[in-house]
Design a protein around this motif. Structure first.
Motif, short mmCIF file in Angstrom:
data_model
loop_
_atom_site.label_atom_id
_atom_site.label_comp_id
_atom_site.label_asym_id
_atom_site.label_seq_id
_atom_site.Cartn_x
_atom_site.Cartn_y
_atom_site.Cartn_z
N SER A 425 -20.31 -40.88 -1.53
CA SER A 425 -20.37 -40.62 -2.98
C SER A 425 -18.99 -40.23 -3.50
CB SER A 425 -21.39 -39.53 -3.30
OG SER A 425 -20.94 -38.28 -2.85
N ASP A 429 -17.01 -42.12 -6.45
CA ASP A 429 -16.39 -41.48 -7.61
C ASP A 429 -15.00 -42.08 -7.87
OD1 ASP A 429 -18.51 -39.82 -8.05
OD2 ASP A 429 -17.57 -38.01 -7.26
N LEU B 14 -13.86 -34.08 0.09
CA LEU B 14 -15.24 -34.51 0.17
C LEU B 14 -16.11 -33.51 0.91
CD1 LEU B 14 -15.79 -35.62 3.20
CD2 LEU B 14 -15.02 -37.76 2.28
N VAL B 15 -15.52 -32.43 1.36
CA VAL B 15 -16.34 -31.45 2.08
C VAL B 15 -16.72 -30.27 1.19
CG1 VAL B 15 -15.51 -32.01 4.38
CG2 VAL B 15 -14.28 -30.35 3.02
N GLY B 17 -18.55 -29.94 -1.63
CA GLY B 17 -19.55 -30.23 -2.64
C GLY B 17 -19.79 -31.72 -2.80
N PRO B 18 -20.76 -32.09 -3.64
CA PRO B 18 -21.13 -33.50 -3.79
C PRO B 18 -20.04 -34.32 -4.49
CG PRO B 18 -22.30 -32.15 -5.40
CD PRO B 18 -21.55 -31.21 -4.51
N GLY B 19 -19.87 -35.55 -4.06
CA GLY B 19 -18.91 -36.45 -4.70
C GLY B 19 -17.48 -36.05 -4.40
N ASN B 20 -16.59 -36.63 -5.19
CA ASN B 20 -15.17 -36.37 -5.01
C ASN B 20 -14.75 -35.23 -5.94
OD1 ASN B 20 -12.55 -36.84 -4.06
ND2 ASN B 20 -12.08 -38.18 -5.77
#
Lengths: 498, 279
Positions: A425, A429, B14-15, B17-20
């Motif tokens: 994900s 993004d 990327l570690v 939380g969600p997404g970038n």
């Protein structure tokens, strides 16, 4: 390989590769295209390149059959009834693919594969469908032995696309290339993430900016070969290229390049492309005889000529001279590069191209990704390997700027650290951001994967190793990939991490 | 505008939380965990100057008895933080929320949000509030990575701007907690667990696992008993202890084996955690 005896006695070519090479040698023994002295000069200084398209074009370079039509109508010439179930569909396609010519001798476009398959999955379990599709995909990989071959997925989510992605991860095939047409308004995140995740195992699929590409033609588009955006039901007569560094080398100064050399060379290239198109359409007999035309799977009104460019980076750097300012790093260099691109784009928009109705009577621009013999020439408008900006964001902003004027194919390749698999994900993004800025096409692979993207096509590192050790290999494109991988130091591509 | 000591800003993470996301690490922590993997973020620099002579690029100098860091010259070799006797770093910038956001902005549109971490970022609630307000204006989501020692229920303004908290639950038994963290009590952590869960701001739970040091099994059970069904869908990260970066008594301690980690995962799954993973 032009020496006929050398081809016949080669220990590095399969039988099939020998036959293709012999056909090429035979074609090149003809000299029927009218090439003026000035154009020959540009060929000699490596400013114009015909990309081994042959001296007497007898089929379009890339063909994009309307496979939906085939599924609906079957084929009288091939004696195939419209398919009624998954087995009949896959068998019909396997037969048809065999009869779709191209510059490589193999089909370069296999259709919107998920859309072709989806209607036939009704009542078929995942397990059963995967068994049939596995056989189908392996048939394609082992018989289309040239990875300039492409199938498309998306942008709508389908069960077929999900199953194909699962299989791709498992099979590790080089053929076909897959592109996921992606539009954040249409494609759900989960399938886009599955696509990215899969690409970090097998370098497939690449992601195309559907929102931009759908506007390219009045008809639907497809992605073929190693990333060409072409109209369905047509294709490309030719792809000839301007090798920008070759031309820049003979420039006295930037102004000489911009105002004299470039316009003159473009005109020579434009005339040469027209010469090829006229022979193909008027002399070769292709459009009068092919069953693909007769059965309405293609039409000459849907073909166009792609004007390729390559080496914008080195050209710009050469012209920047002793200032040492570099493409991708210095504003002044990038501004000069944009000036060059604008001249080329304006030329394409005004020079009259023969038989090119779908392109409003003009050529269309393509970022040609390079040949195995290119040394020190970076693909299309890419930033040279080893000179990539530290930040992937800066890199992508630069790409978006230079993808803008190129309509029929322009993309970037990013190797990623293995940890990218843990959070696709995050990569999605980045794709969303890049596409919103106008970037057109992105592909990823995992830093250690066997399958790697060379310039646009996929080759296995293990196969390249065999080829270097003088062994026969199945995929013809390994012959191109192995030297390209070395010449362009692709092992040094900047690996992106997060 | 309030300022906060910023250890570093990672454009792409990327570690966290969600997404970038862009991660912002604040300097200074109220705990001193035995297993801390970035101990240089614990204390604020006391300008002792011991890092200056060893700097290979000359990026560190002493001016008016203060250690000054030149980011342009720095090679990021980390020599300074290796030799720092005070669990600190000379490469800390005191920045306003606006200044931090100027750096974050360079990463738009490639990120979906920011995550503040540390150190312990919740020690700077006013700064976070200002930063999150700007980030929200630019459509970014805001996450806090925290050791849970600040009572979030008392920071309702900040919580309104916060999309979620990634909470470290370091130990369940108070004695074990004191031993691991040198902190006085984990009462507030447990309170935060309930509070964040009730207001649906519990983004992620984290346990660093090291048998003999951390009562991981008790933590897993404790969380479940404490917030029950609400824990089912929360991401639970079982983090395998790794010695890299660790200073102090655990710096040569081996990681727990995979069998132990799998056992913990099984315990979590059996209780009903559906989003538990080993990292």
């Amino acid at each position: 390989m032009s020496n006929v005896l050398e081809i016949v006695t080669s220990r590095k070519l399969t039988h099939e590769q020998k036959v293709a090479s012999l056909a090429h040698a035979a074609e090149d023994s003809l000299f029927i295209l009218d090439i003026p002295e000035k154009t020959k000069y540009y060929f000699d200084i490596n400013a114009i390149d015909d990309l081994f398209e042959g001296h007497a074009p007898y089929r379009p370079r890339y063909i994009m059959p309307n496979y939906e039509k085939f599924v609906k109508n079957g084929s009288e010439f091939l004696r195939i009834e419209p398919p009624q179930d998954l087995d009949e569909l896959l068998s019909g396609l396997m037969i048809l693919y065999k009869h779709v010519p191209s510059i490589t001798g193999f089909p370069v476009f296999l259709g919107d594969m998920d859309k072709l398959i989806e209607p036939f999955l009704e009542g078929v379990s995942d397990e059963e469908a995967k068994k049939k599709l596995r056989l189908f995909l392996n048939f394609l990989d082992r018989t289309i032995t040239d990875s300039f071959c492409h199938a498309n997925l998306g942008p709508e989510p389908t069960r077929a696309a999900r199953l194909i992605l699962e299989l791709e991860k498992e099979l590790q095939n080089a053929v076909p290339n897959f592109t996921l047409k992606y539009d954040p308004d249409i494609t759900p995140d989960d399938i886009a993430e599955q696509g990215i995740y899969t690409s970090l195992f097998c370098a497939n699929p690449a992601i195309a900016n559907h929102k931009i590409h759908r506007e390219t033609y009045p008809t639907d588009y497809g992605i073929s070969s190693c990333y060409n955006v072409l109209p369905i039901g047509g294709g490309a007569y030719t792809l000839s290229r301007l090798t920008l560094p070759g031309l820049a080398k003979v420039a006295e100064n930037p102004n000489h390049f911009l105002t004299e050399l470039l316009p003159d060379c473009l005109e020579a290239l434009g005339n040469y492309m027209n010469e090829r198109i006229v022979f193909l359409v008027e002399q070769s007999g292709f459009y009068e005889t092919s069953f693909l035309v007769k059965e309405g799977l293609i039409h000459s009104d849907h073909f166009l000529g792609m004007l390729g460019i390559t080496g914008l980076a080195e050209c710009t750097n050469l012209l920047m001279g002793e200032s040492g300012k570099r493409y991708g790093h210095d504003e002044e260099a990038d501004d000069l590069a944009e000036q060059i691109m604008t001249i080329i784009s304006d030329f394409a928009a005004t020079f009259p191209a023969k038989y090119s109705k779908i392109a409003n009577g003009h050529f269309m621009l393509h970022a040609q990704v390079g040949m195995d013999y290119d040394i020190g020439i970076t693909s299309g408008v890419r930033i040279p390997v080893g000179d990539e900006p530290t930040s992937i964001y800066d890199h992508l902003k630069h790409s978006a700027r230079f993808h803008r004027l190129i309509t029929t194919g322009c993309g970037d390749i990013f190797p990623f650290e293995t940890t990218g698999r843990n959070n696709p994900s995050a990569i999605l993004d980045i794709v969303k951001g890049a596409f919103s800025l106008g970037s057109k096409y992105l592909s990823f692979y995992e830093q250690d994967s066997d399958l790697v993207r060379i310039t646009g096509y996929l080759v296995k590192r293990s196969e390249m190793e065999k080829y270097r050790n003088e062994q026969v290999v199945l995929q013809g494109t390994t012959h191109l990939g192995a030297p390209n991988y070395e010449h362009n130091r692709l092992q040094d591509r900047k690996v992106r991490g997060l | 505008m309030s300022r906060a000591p910023i250890n570093r800003i990672i454009p792409s993470s990327l570690v966290d939380g969600p997404g970038n996301r862009t991660s912002i690490f604040l300097q200074g922590c109220n705990l001193a965990c035995s297993y801390c993997h970035n101990p240089e973020t614990q204390m604020v620099c006391n300008h002792c100057g011991k890092c200056v002579p060893g700097c290979p690029s000359g990026a560190l100098t002493v001016v008016n008895q203060r250690v000054v860091w030149d980011s342009e010259v720095c090679l990021q070799c980390d020599q300074c933080i290796k030799v720092c006797p005070s669990f600190s770093s000379p490469r800390v910038r005191n920045m306003t929320a606006e200044e931090v956001f100027q750096e974050v902005q360079k990463n738009i549109p490639f990120i979906r949000g920011i995550t503040t971490s540390g150190g312990e970022c919740s020690l700077f609630p006013n700064f976070l509030k200002e930063l999150f307000a700007i980030a929200k204006d630019h459509g970014l989501t805001c996450l806090i990575d925290s050791n849970g020692t600040t009572d979030f229920s008392r920071l309702s303004d900040l919580m309104e701007l916060t999309d979620g908290v990634m909470l470290d639950v370091k130990a369940w038994n108070e004695q074990v907690y004191r031993n691991v963290t040198k902190g006085p009590t984990n009462t507030v952590v447990k309170k935060n667990l309930q509070y964040l869960s009730n207001c649906n701001k519990l983004e992620e739970l984290r346990i660093v696992c090291l048998p003999g040091e951390v009562d991981a099994e008790a933590v897993i059970n404790g969380i479940w008993q404490s917030i029950g069904e609400k824990a089912r869908n929360v991401k639970l990260k079982l983090i395998k202890f790794r010695k890299y970066g660790v200073k102090g008594r655990l710096h040569q301690t081996a990681s727990p084996d995979d069998v132990y980690m799998e056992e913990l995962l099984q315990i979590a799954n059996d209780l009903g955690f559906e989003n538990a993973i080993i990292v």
